[in-house]
Design a protein around this motif. Structure first.
Motif, short mmCIF file in Angstrom:
data_model
loop_
_atom_site.label_atom_id
_atom_site.label_comp_id
_atom_site.label_asym_id
_atom_site.label_seq_id
_atom_site.Cartn_x
_atom_site.Cartn_y
_atom_site.Cartn_z
N PRO A 85 0.74 -1.38 0.03
CA PRO A 85 0.19 0.21 -0.03
C PRO A 85 0.70 1.02 -0.12
O PRO A 85 0.28 2.28 -0.58
N GLN B 187 -4.33 -2.52 -4.21
CA GLN B 187 -5.08 -3.02 -3.14
C GLN B 187 -5.53 -4.47 -2.87
O GLN B 187 -4.59 -5.31 -1.96
N PRO B 188 -6.13 -4.98 -3.81
CA PRO B 188 -6.62 -6.51 -3.15
C PRO B 188 -5.94 -7.49 -3.94
O PRO B 188 -5.83 -8.52 -2.89
N SER C 180 2.93 1.08 -3.39
CA SER C 180 1.47 1.65 -5.32
C SER C 180 0.21 1.91 -3.99
O SER C 180 0.10 0.97 -4.37
N PRO C 181 -0.35 3.09 -3.94
CA PRO C 181 -1.49 3.04 -3.00
C PRO C 181 -2.50 3.46 -4.25
O PRO C 181 -3.43 4.58 -4.31
N THR C 182 -2.94 2.34 -5.34
CA THR C 182 -3.63 2.25 -6.32
C THR C 182 -4.69 1.52 -6.47
O THR C 182 -4.27 0.13 -5.09
N TRP C 183 -5.86 1.12 -7.11
CA TRP C 183 -6.80 0.50 -6.56
C TRP C 183 -6.04 -1.12 -6.67
O TRP C 183 -6.47 -2.08 -6.58
N PRO C 184 -5.58 -1.00 -7.91
CA PRO C 184 -5.43 -2.32 -8.13
C PRO C 184 -4.55 -3.06 -7.18
O PRO C 184 -4.43 -4.51 -6.98
#
Length: 129
Positions: free
Chosen positions: A31, A40-41, A34-38
């Protein structure tokens, strides 16, 4: 369901605990990197697979390195306390990190460092019986 039986079959419990602990370290480090949506999961999946494997293999490893079989119940009780005590302390420690060391990014860094130290501590465990 996979790691426990595989570690037993290969008799490589320490290796499985090390790899699964490093997976948790990676998941916590993702996180802030790279605090991006892809990401995180993906980090969540890596962390949960690593944590699940660690729980299943770690307990088996503990039973293999107990100092005396006749004291197994007592030793597993101590292990259980050691497993759950951090859940009591972590929220307080985490709140201090968030409040005084840089917010939530610092919390992820601290969690990653603690996870890495925990992963490396498995190297000090003596081999099973």
């Amino acid at each position: 369901m996979v790691a426990g039986p595989l570690a037993d079959r290969l008799n490589r419990h320490k290796l499985f605990v090390l790899i699964s602990s490093l997976m948790v370290t990676v998941s916590v480090a993702l996180p802030p990197v790279s605090p991006t949506w892809p990401v995180q999961p993906a980090g969540a999946v890596i962390g949960e697979v690593g944590f699940g494997a660690d729980l299943s293999v770690d307990q088996a490893l503990v039973t293999l390195v107990l100092p005396a079989a006749e004291d197994g119940g007592h030793d597993l009780g101590v292990f259980h306390i050691a497993l759950n005590a951090p859940q009591v302390v972590a929220p307080f420690g985490g709140s201090l990190v968030v409040a005084h060391l840089g917010g939530h990014p610092a919390l992820f860094v601290a969690g990653g460092l603690l996870s890495l130290v925990g992963a490396l501590m498995i190297l000090r465990v003596r081999s099973g019986r």
